[in-house]
Scaffold this motif. Structure first.
Motif, PDB file in Angstrom:
ATOM      1  N   ARG A 212     -11.260  21.510 -16.743  1.00  0.00           N
ATOM      2  CA  ARG A 212     -11.198  20.835 -15.437  1.00  0.00           C
ATOM      3  C   ARG A 212      -9.755  20.844 -14.947  1.00  0.00           C
ATOM      4  O   ARG A 212      -8.821  20.677 -15.741  1.00  0.00           O
ATOM      5  CB  ARG A 212     -11.674  19.378 -15.550  1.00  0.00           C
ATOM      6  N   PRO A 213      -9.529  21.035 -13.637  1.00  0.00           N
ATOM      7  CA  PRO A 213      -8.158  21.010 -13.109  1.00  0.00           C
ATOM      8  C   PRO A 213      -7.511  19.643 -13.320  1.00  0.00           C
ATOM      9  O   PRO A 213      -8.171  18.606 -13.203  1.00  0.00           O
ATOM     10  CB  PRO A 213      -8.348  21.294 -11.611  1.00  0.00           C
ATOM     11  N   ARG A 214      -6.217  19.631 -13.635  1.00  0.00           N
ATOM     12  CA  ARG A 214      -5.451  18.387 -13.719  1.00  0.00           C
ATOM     13  C   ARG A 214      -5.061  17.977 -12.312  1.00  0.00           C
ATOM     14  O   ARG A 214      -4.451  18.752 -11.575  1.00  0.00           O
ATOM     15  CB  ARG A 214      -4.202  18.574 -14.588  1.00  0.00           C
ATOM     16  N   GLN A 215      -5.430  16.753 -11.944  1.00  0.00           N
ATOM     17  CA  GLN A 215      -5.201  16.293 -10.585  1.00  0.00           C
ATOM     18  C   GLN A 215      -3.707  16.291 -10.265  1.00  0.00           C
ATOM     19  O   GLN A 215      -2.886  15.765 -11.015  1.00  0.00           O
ATOM     20  CB  GLN A 215      -5.762  14.884 -10.394  1.00  0.00           C
ATOM     21  N   GLY A 216      -3.359  16.898  -9.129  1.00  0.00           N
ATOM     22  CA  GLY A 216      -1.976  16.928  -8.685  1.00  0.00           C
ATOM     23  C   GLY A 216      -1.115  17.958  -9.374  1.00  0.00           C
ATOM     24  O   GLY A 216       0.091  18.029  -9.122  1.00  0.00           O
ATOM     25  N   GLU A 217      -1.708  18.779 -10.249  1.00  0.00           N
ATOM     26  CA  GLU A 217      -0.951  19.803 -10.970  1.00  0.00           C
ATOM     27  C   GLU A 217      -1.689  21.136 -10.832  1.00  0.00           C
ATOM     28  O   GLU A 217      -2.472  21.502 -11.699  1.00  0.00           O
ATOM     29  CB  GLU A 217      -0.797  19.437 -12.445  1.00  0.00           C
TER      30      GLU A 217
ATOM     31  N   LEU B 250       0.829  -1.204   0.000  1.00  0.00           N
ATOM     32  CA  LEU B 250       0.000   0.000   0.000  1.00  0.00           C
ATOM     33  C   LEU B 250       0.865   1.256   0.000  1.00  0.00           C
ATOM     34  O   LEU B 250       0.545   2.247  -0.664  1.00  0.00           O
ATOM     35  CB  LEU B 250      -0.933  -0.009   1.215  1.00  0.00           C
ATOM     36  N   ALA B 251       1.963   1.204   0.745  1.00  0.00           N
ATOM     37  CA  ALA B 251       2.878   2.346   0.768  1.00  0.00           C
ATOM     38  C   ALA B 251       3.482   2.578  -0.616  1.00  0.00           C
ATOM     39  O   ALA B 251       3.697   3.721  -1.023  1.00  0.00           O
ATOM     40  CB  ALA B 251       3.983   2.118   1.798  1.00  0.00           C
ATOM     41  N   ALA B 252       3.744   1.495  -1.345  1.00  0.00           N
ATOM     42  CA  ALA B 252       4.286   1.614  -2.697  1.00  0.00           C
ATOM     43  C   ALA B 252       3.299   2.323  -3.616  1.00  0.00           C
ATOM     44  O   ALA B 252       3.677   3.184  -4.426  1.00  0.00           O
ATOM     45  CB  ALA B 252       4.632   0.231  -3.248  1.00  0.00           C
ATOM     46  N   VAL B 253       2.020   1.960  -3.502  1.00  0.00           N
ATOM     47  CA  VAL B 253       0.988   2.612  -4.308  1.00  0.00           C
ATOM     48  C   VAL B 253       0.907   4.092  -3.944  1.00  0.00           C
ATOM     49  O   VAL B 253       0.819   4.968  -4.814  1.00  0.00           O
ATOM     50  CB  VAL B 253      -0.371   1.918  -4.106  1.00  0.00           C
ATOM     51  N   ALA B 254       0.953   4.384  -2.637  1.00  0.00           N
ATOM     52  CA  ALA B 254       0.904   5.779  -2.192  1.00  0.00           C
ATOM     53  C   ALA B 254       2.104   6.569  -2.687  1.00  0.00           C
ATOM     54  O   ALA B 254       2.012   7.773  -2.949  1.00  0.00           O
ATOM     55  CB  ALA B 254       0.830   5.834  -0.668  1.00  0.00           C
ATOM     56  N   ALA B 255       3.253   5.905  -2.849  1.00  0.00           N
ATOM     57  CA  ALA B 255       4.466   6.572  -3.317  1.00  0.00           C
ATOM     58  C   ALA B 255       4.438   6.838  -4.814  1.00  0.00           C
ATOM     59  O   ALA B 255       5.300   7.546  -5.331  1.00  0.00           O
ATOM     60  CB  ALA B 255       5.694   5.732  -2.964  1.00  0.00           C
ATOM     61  N   GLY B 256       3.451   6.245  -5.508  1.00  0.00           N
ATOM     62  CA  GLY B 256       3.313   6.496  -6.939  1.00  0.00           C
ATOM     63  C   GLY B 256       3.719   5.359  -7.843  1.00  0.00           C
ATOM     64  O   GLY B 256       3.849   5.545  -9.054  1.00  0.00           O
TER      65      GLY B 256
ATOM     66  N   PRO C  20      -8.031   5.748  -6.126  1.00  0.00           N
ATOM     67  CA  PRO C  20      -8.575   7.064  -6.492  1.00  0.00           C
ATOM     68  C   PRO C  20      -7.908   8.213  -5.737  1.00  0.00           C
ATOM     69  O   PRO C  20      -7.850   9.334  -6.239  1.00  0.00           O
ATOM     70  CB  PRO C  20     -10.059   6.941  -6.109  1.00  0.00           C
ATOM     71  N   VAL C  21      -7.410   7.931  -4.538  1.00  0.00           N
ATOM     72  CA  VAL C  21      -6.759   8.975  -3.735  1.00  0.00           C
ATOM     73  C   VAL C  21      -5.495   9.475  -4.424  1.00  0.00           C
ATOM     74  O   VAL C  21      -5.167  10.658  -4.367  1.00  0.00           O
ATOM     75  CB  VAL C  21      -6.427   8.441  -2.317  1.00  0.00           C
ATOM     76  N   VAL C  22      -4.780   8.562  -5.094  1.00  0.00           N
ATOM     77  CA  VAL C  22      -3.546   8.945  -5.793  1.00  0.00           C
ATOM     78  C   VAL C  22      -3.788   9.189  -7.279  1.00  0.00           C
ATOM     79  O   VAL C  22      -2.844   9.281  -8.068  1.00  0.00           O
ATOM     80  CB  VAL C  22      -2.445   7.877  -5.588  1.00  0.00           C
ATOM     81  N   GLY C  23      -5.068   9.272  -7.672  1.00  0.00           N
ATOM     82  CA  GLY C  23      -5.400   9.605  -9.054  1.00  0.00           C
ATOM     83  C   GLY C  23      -5.182   8.486 -10.043  1.00  0.00           C
ATOM     84  O   GLY C  23      -4.928   8.743 -11.225  1.00  0.00           O
TER      85      GLY C  23
END
Length: 647
Positions: free
Chosen positions: A592-597, A290-296, A336-339
């Motif tokens: 629409r805003p680009r997620q994370g940018e 899960l941490a790996a997914v959160a890290a991208g 979905p949290v990390v797009g």
């Protein structure tokens, strides 16, 4: 070197530049940069960069100083997507906004167990199957693998459950066996990361590769190994962080998750993480995954075994099937949290296009969000005229996932309402799920009614349930009452909730059709603010399954583009000028805003296609190529037919 091209460069000048570099034995790659089109050129520097600078159409030349060139972000600013095909005809893609899960035993042991594990991991959400047939072991007395027989078993299990297979190659002489059985992805293990002769031979095979990081390798050394694969001919390389050796002894290795975001700025290659080999402790694997997914990370590769105490290799670090199933549910919630979204495999093979006279209902399914009676279900019936089966799901996101996994051939997605405006969540879904396209559209008239259990009066109602769009479309009616408004997944879901409660203090705003489905009474009809209330739906399909029913009977009359632009004066004006140049009328332009940018936006443009000339694919792609000169990034979401208003 990186050659930055002038914006007004002609195709003739561009070809001249490529030909010049080709004559000097440079490998070239044309990619869209953030501010301009570039040509990345790799080779032994036998020419003075100034000789390239003076060529017509060249803005400037930037040397690539890094030892790894083909793997560098300078060579390819756009993230590489590695594409695989399953036995059921599905395209499995690694990279971008996707998360893939690769799972299976450390070693292929025997046929029945291999098929059992394959079935388990496929059911839980894995999209690739791993298993070692050749095992490089520290001890010469440990199990070394089943060899060719193991490769055969692995591939047969993968094909049965539509899972492309991943297996380690330890010697170049095994390449012929891997090719013989159609291994989809070769894995280069940590011990072989710097086996340069093996890397060169595997690169020549052009089979996709997972390259694991060596036990003590730096990120640059790792990328140099990737360079061996790329320079030898491979175009599909996936990096895998699997832990490095440090002074810490609490875990098998130390999982360097910082490598994931750091590598993002260094390379365009996809990055996955192997928490199994990193920590080597069963109950620590899921948190690190899960941490790996959160890290991208673009995915995970984990070991799963249904009887690890009897495993011939690495049993203590193998997840039980139930643990893997829970992990996949947690990743679904985190994605979905990390797009990103999780890639799913299809449970059935791709069917050929229906033969003349055969009804599409034999094979075709269209997913929609909500319960029976939802407006989206009515839209399915209107558009396909009863020729497909409507499949309800619980959210807009699940529509896209069902289409990608093959559970549905199509998805019915609301995109805009004439009174309440855009359904922004689905504009965002269209940007996130880039493996789907729009294949059709229609407008459906919305007629809301107030529904409640029999015997309910307006004065007894305290709570009303509906979709937020339903509330927005009936704001005038609702403003006359003090009811508490409670959001539901869809208007039909709201009606079902009210029916389940069965009390006279609850009501729903939904289609009058739903009243008979949920045994409710219609207290008041046509409660929407305006009788001219329409919702525009788009029909989506997976890119590798597009064969729309609509395309067989309707000419395309609409094209939808999605693009982002740099922050400079006049650039949007340039883009709109392209549509004017090609004689296309824009019926809608949405941002629409680009997620994370922050302060970066996607623009969605619906262009009307009129006449045979504009309706041709060549014409639309001409528009696309012209727009590329002004935008940072662009995607053609679909060329399709849009049905008229349904009254």
């Amino acid at each position: 070197m990186v050659i930055v091209l002038k914006k007004d460069i002609s195709e003739t000048d561009k070809k001249r530049i490529k030909d010049f570099l080709g004559e000097k034995n440079f490998k070239t790659n044309e990619v869209p940069g953030e501010e301009a089109t570039i040509i990345a050129a790799v080779g032994q520097l036998k020419i003075d960069p100034s000789d390239v600078t003076i060529l017509p159409g060249v803005e400037k030349v930037i040397p690539i100083s890094k030892g790894y060139k083909l793997a560098s972000r300078e060579f390819n600013p756009v993230n590489t997507i590695v594409e695989l095909s399953s036995s059921f005809g599905q395209k499995i893609r690694v990279g971008g906004q996707r998360i893939v899960a690769i799972a299976g035993p450390c070693a292929v042991e025997e046929r029945d167990r291999m098929f059992e594990i394959a079935a388990e991991v496929a059911r839980s959400g894995a999209c690739m199957l791993r298993g070692g047939a050749y095992k490089p072991r520290t001890s010469p007395y440990s199990f070394q693998g089943l060899g060719e027989e193991g490769v055969k078993m692995l591939k047969e299990a993968g094909d049965k459950y539509a899972l492309p297979v991943v297996t380690e190659i330890v010697a170049s002489e095994h390449l012929s066996i891997m090719k013989k059985y159609g291994v989809d992805v070769l894995q280069i293990g940590a011990r072989n990361m710097q086996n340069f002769d093996l890397l060169k031979e595997v690169g020549k095979s052009k089979i996709p590769v997972i390259l694991k990081r060596g036990l003590c390798a730096t990120l640059e050394e790792w990328l140099m190994s990737a360079e061996y694969l790329l320079s030898s001919g491979s175009e599909n390389v996936i990096l895998c962080e699997r832990g490095i050796r440090t002074y810490e002894k609490a875990t098998r290795n130390t999982l360097d998750l910082s490598a994931v975001p750091v590598l993002r700025s260094m390379t365009h290659l996809p990055i996955i993480v192997d928490p199994s080999h990193a920590v080597g402790i069963r109950d620590k694997i899921a948190p690190m995954a899960l941490a790996a997914v959160a890290a991208g990370a673009d995915g995970i590769i984990v070991e799963v075994h249904n009887c690890p105490e009897k495993a011939v290799s690495d049993g203590p670090q193998a997840l039980l099937p139930g643990m893997f199933d829970k992990l996949m549910h947690d990743i679904e919630a985190l994605a979905p949290v990390v797009g990103k979204h999780v890639v799913h495999v299809r449970s059935t093979a791709v069917q050929p296009a229906s033969e003349k006279g055969q009804k599409a209902s034999d094979t075709k399914v269209c997913a929609y969000s909500g319960k029976r009676g939802a407006y989206a279900e009515q839209a399915v019936g209107r558009y396909f005229d009863g020729e497909v089966k409507a499949k309800p799901v619980d959210s807009f996101r699940e529509i896209f996932q069902a289409v990608l996994s093959g559970e549905a051939d199509y998805g019915m997605v609301p995109i805009e309402n004439s009174l309440a405006g855009s359904v922004y969540q689905n504009y965002d879904n269209l940007s996130k799920y880039d493996d789907v396209s729009i294949v059709g559209a229609l407008h459906l008239r919305i007629q809301h009614a107030l529904l409640a259990p029999r015997g309910t009066t307006l004065s007894s109602i305290k709570k009303v349930y509906s979709h937020p769009q339903g509330f927005a479309q009936c704001s005038k009616f609702l403003s006359a009452h003090t009811w508490e408004k409670i959001d539901a997944v869809s208007t039909a879901t709201g009606a079902k909730i009210v029916s389940d409660y069965g009390t006279k203090d609850n009501a729903a705003i939904a289609s009058a059709i739903t009243a008979k489905y949920y045994n409710l009474e219609i207290l008041q009809e046509d409660v929407q603010d305006d009788p001219r209330d329409y919702t525009r739906f788009v029909i989506i399909s997976a890119n590798d399954r597009k064969n729309g029913v609509q395309s067989e009977c309707r000419e395309p009359n609409m094209a939808t583009f999605m693009f982002s632009i740099e922050n400079r004066a006049g650039v949007l004006y340039e883009c709109l000028g392209v549509f004017q140049k090609f004689g296309l009328s824009l019926s809608r332009l949405e941002s629409r805003p680009r997620q994370g940018e922050p302060w970066h936006y996607w623009f969605y443009a619906d262009a009307e296609l009129n006449g045979k000339n504009q309706q041709s694919a060549e014409y639309v792609f001409g528009v696309l190529e012209e727009l590329k000169k002004s935008v940072e990034e662009i995607r053609l979401l679909g060329v399709y037919s849009e049905a008229g208003y349904s009254i």
